[in-house]
Scaffold this active site. Structure first.
Site, short mmCIF file in Angstrom:
data_model
loop_
_atom_site.label_atom_id
_atom_site.label_comp_id
_atom_site.label_asym_id
_atom_site.label_seq_id
_atom_site.Cartn_x
_atom_site.Cartn_y
_atom_site.Cartn_z
N SER A 166 0.84 -1.20 0.00
CA SER A 166 0.00 0.00 0.00
C SER A 166 0.87 1.24 0.00
CB SER A 166 -0.89 -0.01 1.25
OG SER A 166 -1.55 1.22 1.43
N TYR A 179 -2.23 -0.20 10.56
CA TYR A 179 -2.35 -0.62 9.16
C TYR A 179 -1.14 -0.15 8.37
CZ TYR A 179 -4.52 -1.40 4.59
OH TYR A 179 -4.79 -1.83 3.32
#
Length: 283
Positions: A166, A179
């Site tokens: 990501s 995250y």
């Protein structure tokens, strides 16, 4: 000549996709099936995985859904054996299972004096179990399926593992420390695996999507009335192309990295697909 990437031929290959009940990974499964692969769709939610497997079969592809908890090693090994019996040895593994959790998210971007006693979830209120869940889901949820399915790959040429990183892995986003950290771990783990498996026929790479509007992040990006949130404004201002990505725009990177002709000497790479987000300094 190198093959046309978008015409990547995966006929005869067995592809396993975890998290295949979700928006992005179900799309990946369809792309692989259209390229000729026999696809195993794994998800904790069997019904979701089966609904997408059915769509693939209706298009003429080969797809089987499996209920799988990517955090349970015994279950992953059992599913790997079932996939082998049903479809054959795994050639391609897409580690797509992952996600965030509200218990590991702060309410505000910046800590302010008084937040400790205020009715807001600050850094000091983050739940350790929630943070652990996010790390486990993303990191162990990649490591354990890799253990289960890479057993079927070692010593066979032309096998690939593709992880999902990501933009968070490059620069942590506000509010979501767990995250962001977990995705940074995925990028690092991708490089580690690439080295570890480099002499037994397995290439390991990752894609790092930028910002795509999906069900998973809809509440962060859009108000209940459909207007963009302040966070959406910040994201688009920091994305040189000025828009969210379309799911179909991940296909080229996915197929390129899995193409054993076009990407035969590429391993350990994390490919941003982000509209320029990772290249922009804000100035």
């Amino acid at each position: 000549m190198k093959a046309n990437v978008l015409n990547t031929n995966l006929s005869g290959k067995v592809a396993v996709v975890t998290g295949a009940g979700g928006v992005l990974c179900s799309h990946f499964a369809k792309v692989l099936a259209r390229a000729g692969a026999k696809v195993a769709l794994l998800d904790l939610n069997y019904d979701a995985a089966e609904s997408f497997a059915k769509e693939i079969r209706e298009e003429g592809g080969t797809a089987v859904a499996y209920s799988c908890n990517v955090l349970d090693k015994n279950i992953c090994y059992d599913v790997a054996d079932k996939v082998k019996a049903d479809l054959g040895d795994c050639d391609i593994l897409i580690n797509g299972a992952g996600g965030n959790n509200p218990r590991a998210t702060t309410d505000k971007e910046y800590f302010e004096l008084g937040d400790i006693d205020a009715d807001t979830k600050s850094f000091f209120d983050l739940d350790a179990d929630g943070v652990g869940f996010v790390f486990n889901l993303n990191f162990l949820g990649t490591l354990i399926p890799t253990q289960a399915f890479a057993r079927q790959m070692v010593g066979r040429e032309g096998c690939s593992i593709l992880n999902i990183s990501s933009m968070n892995a490059y620069t942590p986003l506000t509010k979501i420390p767990a995250y962001s950290g977990a995705k940074a771990a995925i990028s690092n783990f991708t490089e580690w695996l690439a080295v570890h498996f480099s002499r037994v026929g397995i290439r390991v790479n990752a894609i790092a999507p930028g910002f795509f509007s999906t069900k998973q992040n809809a509440k962060l990006l859009w108000n209940d009335d459909g207007t963009p949130t302040a966070r959406t404004g910040k994201i688009l201002a920091a994305t040189p192309m000025g828009r969210f990505g379309e799911t179909a725009e991940l296909e080229g990177g996915l197929l390129f990295l899995l193409n054993n002709e076009a990407a035969s000497f590429i391993t350990g790479v994390v490919l941003p697909i982000d509209g320029g987000f990772s290249a922009y300094s804000g100035v």
